[in-house]
Design an enzyme around this catalytic site. Structure first.
Site, PDB file in Angstrom:
ATOM      1  N   GLY A  78       0.777  -1.246   0.000  1.00 45.06           N
ATOM      2  CA  GLY A  78       0.000   0.000   0.000  1.00 45.06           C
ATOM      3  C   GLY A  78       0.801   1.284   0.000  1.00 45.06           C
ATOM      4  O   GLY A  78       0.347   2.301  -0.507  1.00 45.06           O
ATOM      5  N   ASP A  81       0.895   3.374   4.349  1.00 45.92           N
ATOM      6  CA  ASP A  81      -0.213   4.116   3.740  1.00 45.92           C
ATOM      7  C   ASP A  81      -1.307   4.421   4.759  1.00 45.92           C
ATOM      8  O   ASP A  81      -1.885   5.498   4.743  1.00 45.92           O
ATOM      9  CB  ASP A  81      -0.787   3.378   2.516  1.00 45.92           C
ATOM     10  CG  ASP A  81      -1.251   1.967   2.837  1.00 45.92           C
ATOM     11  OD1 ASP A  81      -0.745   1.365   3.804  1.00 45.92           O
ATOM     12  OD2 ASP A  81      -2.133   1.453   2.120  1.00 45.92           O
ATOM     13  N   ASP A 118      -4.695   1.388  10.783  1.00 49.52           N
ATOM     14  CA  ASP A 118      -6.092   1.047  11.035  1.00 49.52           C
ATOM     15  C   ASP A 118      -6.159   0.509  12.471  1.00 49.52           C
ATOM     16  O   ASP A 118      -6.191   1.277  13.424  1.00 49.52           O
ATOM     17  CB  ASP A 118      -6.499   0.036   9.965  1.00 49.52           C
ATOM     18  CG  ASP A 118      -7.973  -0.263   9.928  1.00 49.52           C
ATOM     19  OD1 ASP A 118      -8.755   0.504  10.496  1.00 49.52           O
ATOM     20  OD2 ASP A 118      -8.361  -1.281   9.321  1.00 49.52           O
ATOM     21  N   PHE A 149     -14.651   3.516   3.710  1.00 47.87           N
ATOM     22  CA  PHE A 149     -13.880   2.658   2.823  1.00 47.87           C
ATOM     23  C   PHE A 149     -13.223   3.513   1.749  1.00 47.87           C
ATOM     24  O   PHE A 149     -13.881   3.989   0.844  1.00 47.87           O
ATOM     25  CB  PHE A 149     -14.780   1.605   2.188  1.00 47.87           C
ATOM     26  CG  PHE A 149     -14.039   0.329   1.953  1.00 47.87           C
ATOM     27  CD1 PHE A 149     -12.795   0.333   1.328  1.00 47.87           C
ATOM     28  CD2 PHE A 149     -14.563  -0.883   2.373  1.00 47.87           C
ATOM     29  CE1 PHE A 149     -12.092  -0.822   1.130  1.00 47.87           C
ATOM     30  CE2 PHE A 149     -13.865  -2.063   2.173  1.00 47.87           C
ATOM     31  CZ  PHE A 149     -12.633  -2.030   1.554  1.00 47.87           C
ATOM     32  N   ARG A 185      -5.613   1.118  -6.713  1.00 42.65           N
ATOM     33  CA  ARG A 185      -4.467   1.747  -6.052  1.00 42.65           C
ATOM     34  C   ARG A 185      -3.948   2.930  -6.855  1.00 42.65           C
ATOM     35  O   ARG A 185      -3.338   3.838  -6.303  1.00 42.65           O
ATOM     36  CB  ARG A 185      -3.310   0.744  -5.900  1.00 42.65           C
ATOM     37  CG  ARG A 185      -3.557  -0.395  -4.921  1.00 42.65           C
ATOM     38  CD  ARG A 185      -2.242  -1.119  -4.660  1.00 42.65           C
ATOM     39  NE  ARG A 185      -2.399  -2.477  -4.154  1.00 42.65           N
ATOM     40  CZ  ARG A 185      -2.454  -2.800  -2.863  1.00 42.65           C
ATOM     41  NH1 ARG A 185      -2.398  -1.867  -1.952  1.00 42.65           N
ATOM     42  NH2 ARG A 185      -2.559  -4.064  -2.497  1.00 42.65           N
TER      43      ARG A 185
HETATM   44  C1  PRP Z   1      -3.107  -2.446   4.989  1.00 41.34           C
HETATM   45  C2  PRP Z   1      -2.228  -1.222   5.119  1.00 41.34           C
HETATM   46  C3  PRP Z   1      -1.503  -1.447   6.398  1.00 41.34           C
HETATM   47  C4  PRP Z   1      -2.476  -2.268   7.219  1.00 41.34           C
HETATM   48  C5  PRP Z   1      -3.108  -1.399   8.242  1.00 41.34           C
HETATM   49  O1  PRP Z   1      -2.349  -3.465   4.436  1.00 41.34           O
HETATM   50  O2  PRP Z   1      -1.332  -1.104   4.028  1.00 41.34           O
HETATM   51  O3  PRP Z   1      -0.312  -2.179   6.202  1.00 41.34           O
HETATM   52  O4  PRP Z   1      -3.474  -2.769   6.328  1.00 41.34           O
HETATM   53  O5  PRP Z   1      -4.017  -2.132   9.010  1.00 41.34           O
HETATM   54  P1  PRP Z   1      -3.808  -2.430  10.550  1.00 41.34           P
HETATM   55  O6  PRP Z   1      -3.458  -1.129  11.211  1.00 41.34           O
HETATM   56  O7  PRP Z   1      -5.188  -2.917  10.956  1.00 41.34           O
HETATM   57  O8  PRP Z   1      -2.786  -3.477  10.726  1.00 41.34           O
HETATM   58  P2  PRP Z   1      -2.972  -4.751   3.728  1.00 41.34           P
HETATM   59  O9  PRP Z   1      -2.794  -5.935   4.631  1.00 41.34           O
HETATM   60  O10 PRP Z   1      -4.371  -4.445   3.244  1.00 41.34           O
HETATM   61  O11 PRP Z   1      -1.996  -4.949   2.513  1.00 41.34           O
HETATM   62  P3  PRP Z   1      -1.597  -3.952   1.319  1.00 41.34           P
HETATM   63  O12 PRP Z   1      -0.676  -2.920   1.897  1.00 41.34           O
HETATM   64  O13 PRP Z   1      -0.897  -4.857   0.371  1.00 41.34           O
HETATM   65  O14 PRP Z   1      -2.865  -3.342   0.751  1.00 41.34           O
END
Ligand code: PRP
Length: 186
Positions: free
Chosen positions: A48, A105, A108, A157, A170
């Site tokens: 991300g 990025d 959460d 979202f 993306r």
């Molecule tokens: C997303 C984002 C963070 C993570 C945040 O990654 O890039 O790494 O989730 O969430 P959290 O705070 O609940 O851990 P994802 O696993 O969707 O992978 P990506 O970066 O490949 O989209």
């Protein structure tokens, strides 16, 4: 909802290209000041962060090292189980004695960043700070100390500027709120 144009999946623009450009420049300048005289190691968490990290490093005016790691949560669906799988590229990642800035990025639940931070400390990093493009504080489960943040956003979202839905969108140059029908049809 079948569509050829990726812009049509967006309900509204939450953060425009211009707002992003200004904020990333500001954060890059702050990092350049805070780390003047040092040579921090930027660790971008894939996938991300790839767009944010590439814009951010071009807004930093001091020398930096740049490395990448993959982090993903185990588990099905949108809620992670809390276990995070971390992988480095060929040759591993040498964080020994480095001032590391993790670039993400979005924060959460905080689980990914917390795990990445522990991983880097275990690798011998001298200091570890966090720089995130987006923050969703309402979703936090694990507390994380974020030093640099571009925007905090409501629990909606969002896609674009590196963030995906089902591995798509993306490449949108802004952050947009996804139309509910896009995820409701799945
Ligand atoms: C997303 C984002 C963070 C993570 C945040 O990654 O890039 O790494 O989730 O969430 P959290 O705070 O609940 O851990 P994802 O696993 O969707 O992978 P990506 O970066 O490949 O989209």
């Amino acid at each position: 909802m079948k569509t050829e144009d990726i812009n049509s999946v967006v309900d509204r623009v939450l953060i425009s290209e211009e707002e992003i450009r200004r904020k990333v420049a500001e954060v890059g300048a702050r990092i350049s000041r805070d780390y003047a005289g040092k040579e921090p190691l930027i660790v971008a968490v894939l996938s991300g962060s790839f767009i944010f990290a590439s814009d951010l490093v071009r807004a930093i005016t001091i020398p930096v090292g740049i490395s990448f790691i993959y982090a993903s949560s185990y588990g099905e669906g949108s809620e992670s189980t809390g276990r995070v799988d971390i992988r480095t590229g060929k040759g591993g990642l040498d964080a020994e004695g480095r001032d590391v800035i993790i670039v993400e990025d979005i924060v959460d639940t905080g689980r990914t960043l917390s795990a990445v931070r522990d991983f880097l400390i275990e690798k011998g990093a001298k200091s570890v700070e966090i720089c995130t493009f987006l923050d969703k504080p309402a979703r936090r489960v694990v507390p994380v100390d974020v030093r640099y943040m571009c925007f905090d956003i409501p629990n909606e979202f969002v896609v674009g500027y590196g963030l995906d839905y089902a591995y798509k969108y993306r490449q949108l140059p802004f952050v947009g709120v996804l139309k509910p029908e896009v995820y409701e049809e799945n």
